[in-house]
Design a protein around this motif. Structure first.
Motif, PDB file in Angstrom:
ATOM      1  N   ILE A 137      84.222   7.403 -81.723  1.00  0.00           N
ATOM      2  CA  ILE A 137      83.940   6.782 -80.528  1.00  0.00           C
ATOM      3  C   ILE A 137      83.423   5.300 -80.483  1.00  0.00           C
ATOM      4  O   ILE A 137      82.491   5.075 -81.241  1.00  0.00           O
ATOM      5  N   ALA A 138      84.364   4.465 -80.061  1.00  0.00           N
ATOM      6  CA  ALA A 138      84.245   3.043 -80.552  1.00  0.00           C
ATOM      7  C   ALA A 138      83.099   2.207 -80.268  1.00  0.00           C
ATOM      8  O   ALA A 138      82.410   1.850 -80.928  1.00  0.00           O
ATOM      9  N   LYS A 139      82.697   2.325 -78.780  1.00  0.00           N
ATOM     10  CA  LYS A 139      81.561   1.829 -78.350  1.00  0.00           C
ATOM     11  C   LYS A 139      80.350   2.321 -79.337  1.00  0.00           C
ATOM     12  O   LYS A 139      79.377   1.475 -79.417  1.00  0.00           O
ATOM     13  N   MET A 140      80.318   3.504 -79.667  1.00  0.00           N
ATOM     14  CA  MET A 140      79.072   3.999 -80.277  1.00  0.00           C
ATOM     15  C   MET A 140      79.201   3.801 -81.805  1.00  0.00           C
ATOM     16  O   MET A 140      77.884   3.310 -82.307  1.00  0.00           O
ATOM     17  N   ILE A 141      80.245   3.393 -82.283  1.00  0.00           N
ATOM     18  CA  ILE A 141      80.352   2.819 -83.629  1.00  0.00           C
ATOM     19  C   ILE A 141      79.890   1.479 -83.851  1.00  0.00           C
ATOM     20  O   ILE A 141      79.187   1.102 -84.549  1.00  0.00           O
ATOM     21  N   LYS A 142      80.078   0.786 -82.750  1.00  0.00           N
ATOM     22  CA  LYS A 142      79.718  -0.641 -82.428  1.00  0.00           C
ATOM     23  C   LYS A 142      78.048  -0.645 -82.345  1.00  0.00           C
ATOM     24  O   LYS A 142      77.433  -1.587 -82.828  1.00  0.00           O
ATOM     25  N   LYS A 143      77.586   0.410 -81.571  1.00  0.00           N
ATOM     26  CA  LYS A 143      76.029   0.494 -81.199  1.00  0.00           C
ATOM     27  C   LYS A 143      75.380   0.716 -82.708  1.00  0.00           C
ATOM     28  O   LYS A 143      74.251   0.216 -82.838  1.00  0.00           O
ATOM     29  N   LEU A 144      75.988   1.594 -83.388  1.00  0.00           N
ATOM     30  CA  LEU A 144      75.484   1.739 -85.060  1.00  0.00           C
ATOM     31  C   LEU A 144      75.344   0.326 -85.822  1.00  0.00           C
ATOM     32  O   LEU A 144      74.189   0.042 -86.354  1.00  0.00           O
ATOM     33  N   GLY A 145      76.403  -0.527 -85.523  1.00  0.00           N
ATOM     34  CA  GLY A 145      76.326  -1.734 -86.141  1.00  0.00           C
ATOM     35  C   GLY A 145      75.055  -2.602 -85.411  1.00  0.00           C
ATOM     36  O   GLY A 145      74.661  -3.068 -86.117  1.00  0.00           O
TER      37      GLY A 145
END
Length: 351
Positions: free
Chosen positions: A202-210
């Motif tokens: 889930i691209a946007k949540m991977i960014k949120k992890l960042g």
């Protein structure tokens, strides 16, 4: 107060608990004692809290509940893997697995009751998603599996993987809260580096992890480095293309400096060709990574079968020739439906 109206005490952080204790005219240090019982000692009742007065324990019992998870049923595989179904406070069931190996004891835990992602090769994907697990329910699975490791193999847990039922990044807040409690000095005090969270992508949540600069490990269930093939087996790819995932992973790595693990199940005559290995090698260039090639474990709902051993070896050999760290993961617990992709509560599976 009726049980269903009581507040889950483990949903409060320490500051909120301390605030509640002031309303009870109790000193703040009492809240710390209760917090220690809940998260360091994993107490499942107020009666266990022996350094509190009986009167205070009674007050807490009247106002709060501890929504303890219990082992419903366990099975032990011929390879010593232990699969357990866990009963939640509302009667729902999830599954978790203890994977014992020579150098480690790994707990595989669930983050949702069922799953909404409908991956075609995964038994959980054929279940309806009923709800997210609370942080304390994820934490309890770890405590219970740790108890199984100690009782059966005289060793504590060393690793935790969020690879059980559900998509962890669709239960983001509870997953991160559970990891905070598992790693905190006033919790289970485990290392972030021993924890891996797996996502279907889930691209946007991977960014949120960042953005949150997480310290635990991230694994991406890739299974194809080709949008057409990935769409076929993982509908989530239609909204989270490989291009979008690559951008999200680059962002994540720029923020965390954590390498990524790609999980790749090798299906016979689907994604096991040398051309598939070449596509995967190209995808691996986006961020520092390693690849786990995984044997497929058949399920009753799908017709996929595992790739031939020699094809997996050729596939692995090509990746290694490109300088990519590659491991072949042999299945554990296959005979008790405890292996990767096999977790599903039978009576909840949608046919």
């Amino acid at each position: 107060m009726p049980a269903h109206q009581k507040k889950d005490i483990r949903s409060l952080d320490l500051a909120q608990l301390q605030q509640h204790f002031t309303t009870l005219n109790e000193p703040a240090y009492r809240a710390k004692q209760v917090y220690q019982w809940l998260w360091e000692k994993s107490a499942h009742s107020f009666g266990e809290m022996s350094n509190l007065s009986k009167d205070l324990r009674k007050k807490l019992d009247e106002q709060f509940t501890i929504n303890a998870v219990t082992v419903n049923q366990s099975q032990i595989s011929t390879d010593h893997t232990i699969k357990s179904s866990f009963r939640l406070y509302d009667g729902n069931i999830v599954e978790g697995v203890l994977i014992p190996m020579d150098d480690r004891m790994t707990a595989c835990v669930s983050s949702q009751v069922g799953c909404s992602l409908t991956c075609k090769f995964c038994a959980t994907g054929y279940m309806d998603r009923k709800r997210n697990l609370n942080a304390d329910e994820i934490y309890d699975q770890v405590v219970l599996i740790d108890g199984q490791a100690r009782a059966n193999y005289k060793l504590p847990l060393t690793n935790i993987v969020y690879m059980g039922m559900g998509e962890p990044l669709l239960n983001y807040a509870n997953v991160l809260r559970s990891i905070e409690r598992i790693t905190a000095p006033d919790g289970l005090n485990m290392s972030y580096k021993r924890i891996t969270v797996s996502t279907a992508g889930i691209a946007k949540m991977i960014k949120k992890l960042g953005d949150d600069q997480v310290k635990f490990n991230l694994a991406l269930s890739l299974h194809a480095a080709n949008d057409q093939k990935r769409n076929e087996i993982m509908p989530i790819n239609e909204q989270n293309s490989l291009k979008a995932l690559a951008e999200a992973l680059k962002y994540y790595f720029s923020k965390t400096k954590n390498p990524v693990t790609y999980e790749y199940i090798v299906f016979n005559d689907f994604n096991d060709d040398i051309s598939d290995a070449m596509e995967l090698a190209r995808f691996c260039k986006h961020v520092p990574c390693k690849v786990n090639l995984i044997e497929y474990n058949p399920i009753q709902f799908a017709s996929f079968i595992n790739a031939q051993a020699d094809k997996i070896d050729i596939f692995s050999g090509y990746l290694k020739s490109q300088g990519i760290t590659t491991n072949i993961r042999r299945s554990r617990g296959k005979d008790i439906d405890a292996a990767c992709g096999q977790l599903a509560v039978k009576e909840q599976a949608a046919l």
